[in-house]
Design a protein around this motif. Structure first.
Motif, PDB file in Angstrom:
ATOM      1  N   VAL A 283       0.846  -1.186   0.000  1.00 17.22           N
ATOM      2  CA  VAL A 283       0.000   0.000   0.000  1.00 17.22           C
ATOM      3  C   VAL A 283       0.886   1.242   0.000  1.00 17.22           C
ATOM      4  CG1 VAL A 283      -1.796   1.255   1.249  1.00 17.22           C
ATOM      5  CG2 VAL A 283      -1.789  -1.246   1.247  1.00 17.22           C
ATOM      6  N   ARG A 284       0.593   2.184  -0.881  1.00 11.07           N
ATOM      7  CA  ARG A 284       1.356   3.423  -0.969  1.00 11.07           C
ATOM      8  C   ARG A 284       0.519   4.587  -0.441  1.00 11.07           C
ATOM      9  NH1 ARG A 284       5.950   0.850  -1.304  1.00 11.07           N
ATOM     10  NH2 ARG A 284       6.272  -0.239  -3.260  1.00 11.07           N
ATOM     11  N   GLY A 285       1.166   5.576   0.110  1.00 12.61           N
ATOM     12  CA  GLY A 285       0.480   6.785   0.528  1.00 12.61           C
ATOM     13  C   GLY A 285       0.404   7.773  -0.621  1.00 12.61           C
ATOM     14  N   CYS A 286       0.121   9.027  -0.325  1.00 13.61           N
ATOM     15  CA  CYS A 286       0.049  10.064  -1.345  1.00 13.61           C
ATOM     16  C   CYS A 286       1.470  10.443  -1.780  1.00 13.61           C
ATOM     17  CB  CYS A 286      -0.690  11.288  -0.801  1.00 13.61           C
ATOM     18  SG  CYS A 286      -0.611  12.709  -1.911  1.00 13.61           S
TER      19      CYS A 286
ATOM     20  N   ASP B   3      -6.415  12.533   2.717  1.00 15.61           N
ATOM     21  CA  ASP B   3      -4.968  12.452   2.890  1.00 15.61           C
ATOM     22  C   ASP B   3      -4.598  11.637   4.131  1.00 15.61           C
ATOM     23  OD1 ASP B   3      -4.282  13.879   0.632  1.00 15.61           O
ATOM     24  OD2 ASP B   3      -4.231  15.809   1.662  1.00 15.61           O
ATOM     25  N   GLY B   4      -5.347  11.848   5.209  1.00 12.48           N
ATOM     26  CA  GLY B   4      -5.073  11.098   6.432  1.00 12.48           C
ATOM     27  C   GLY B   4      -5.317   9.609   6.246  1.00 12.48           C
TER      28      GLY B   4
ATOM     29  N   ALA C 228      -3.366   4.169   5.704  1.00 15.95           N
ATOM     30  CA  ALA C 228      -3.413   2.930   4.932  1.00 15.95           C
ATOM     31  C   ALA C 228      -2.011   2.448   4.603  1.00 15.95           C
ATOM     32  CB  ALA C 228      -4.226   3.143   3.652  1.00 15.95           C
ATOM     33  N   MET C 229      -1.117   3.397   4.260  1.00 15.66           N
ATOM     34  CA  MET C 229       0.262   3.045   3.949  1.00 15.66           C
ATOM     35  C   MET C 229       0.988   2.545   5.183  1.00 15.66           C
ATOM     36  SD  MET C 229       3.603   4.277   4.280  1.00 15.66           S
ATOM     37  CE  MET C 229       3.450   6.064   4.483  1.00 15.66           C
TER      38      MET C 229
ATOM     39  N   TYR D 175      -8.357   0.776   4.178  1.00 14.99           N
ATOM     40  CA  TYR D 175      -8.489   1.609   5.368  1.00 14.99           C
ATOM     41  C   TYR D 175      -9.381   2.832   5.108  1.00 14.99           C
ATOM     42  CZ  TYR D 175      -7.393   4.088   9.641  1.00 14.99           C
ATOM     43  OH  TYR D 175      -7.501   4.723  10.855  1.00 14.99           O
ATOM     44  N   GLY D 176      -9.464   3.250   3.870  1.00 18.30           N
ATOM     45  CA  GLY D 176     -10.261   4.425   3.542  1.00 18.30           C
ATOM     46  C   GLY D 176     -11.730   4.308   3.888  1.00 18.30           C
ATOM     47  N   ARG D 177     -12.206   3.089   4.169  1.00 24.18           N
ATOM     48  CA  ARG D 177     -13.622   2.931   4.503  1.00 24.18           C
ATOM     49  C   ARG D 177     -13.988   3.722   5.753  1.00 24.18           C
ATOM     50  NH1 ARG D 177     -10.862  -1.329   6.581  1.00 24.18           N
ATOM     51  NH2 ARG D 177     -11.479  -2.170   8.627  1.00 24.18           N
TER      52      ARG D 177
END
Length: 203
Positions: free
Chosen positions: A104-107, A162-163, A168-169, A176-178
């Motif tokens: 999983v990658r972040g922004c 963004d958080g 998630a990363m 995790y965005g759920r």
């Protein structure tokens, strides 16, 4: 047989290979931990070719981020999709792209800003502009939906997005965005104008 156009084709191919190599290395080991010589080896191109396309590492990082921004591989890209309704575009901010599932990658823009903390650096400035653009796009969608105080609500929603991407990363959870999506739905519900007939909103 070589023609007058052959060098230009090779040049474009070299640039694409450099950007692809940089994307892989930046994602797996970070920007500052990746050297230009390593990128040249990974591409593979000569160092002369690398520096012919990108005079400095900052130039390469900016080109990498611009490539991400235009490729549809970032969360922000969903905000301009004409096949989705304004509400769907906003809520899809909280669904990580399938390609990011493992690892999983972040922004990438937040990651770049963190690696270039000087707010006057060209990389930090570009990352900042992308995050400001994200808020502007969400504000426009919220305005289209008729939400109250769209600019303030947009800041709340992009902060959630963004958080969620960052957590998630860190946690390695692609879905995790759920959690943030549930909060976003509540924010949207309470910001929409009341229906004329008094009926409840359905999200």
């Amino acid at each position: 047989m070589l023609t007058a156009t052959t060098p230009r084709r090779q040049g474009r191919g070299g640039r694409e290979r450099i950007l692809a190599a940089a994307a892989r290395l930046f994602a797996t080991q970070g920007i500052n931990a990746t050297g230009m010589e390593q990128i040249a080896d990974e591409a593979p191109v000569s160092k002369r070719t690398l520096y012919a396309h990108f005079r400095t590492k900052d130039d390469l990082v900016i080109a990498h981020l611009q490539d991400l921004a235009s490729s549809g591989r970032t969360l922000e890209s969903v905000l301009t999709r004409e096949d989705l309704s304004p509400r769907e575009r906003i809520l899809w901010l909280f669904d990580l792209p399938a390609a990011d599932a493992a690892p999983v990658r972040g922004c990438p823009f937040i990651d770049a800003a963190a690696e270039f903390p000087d707010p006057d650096s060209v990389v930090h400035a570009y990352a900042r502009e992308q995050k400001l653009r994200m808020a502007r796009l969400v504000t426009a969608l919220l305005t289209e939906l008729g939400c109250r105080e769209p600019a303030a609500l947009a800041e709340q929603l992009v902060t959630l997005a963004d958080g969620a991407a960052s957590r998630a990363m860190v946690l390695g959870e692609a879905d995790y965005g759920r959690h943030a999506r549930a909060a976003a739905e509540i924010l949207l519900l309470h910001s929409l104008p009341e229906p004329a007939d008094g009926a409840a909103h359905v999200l």
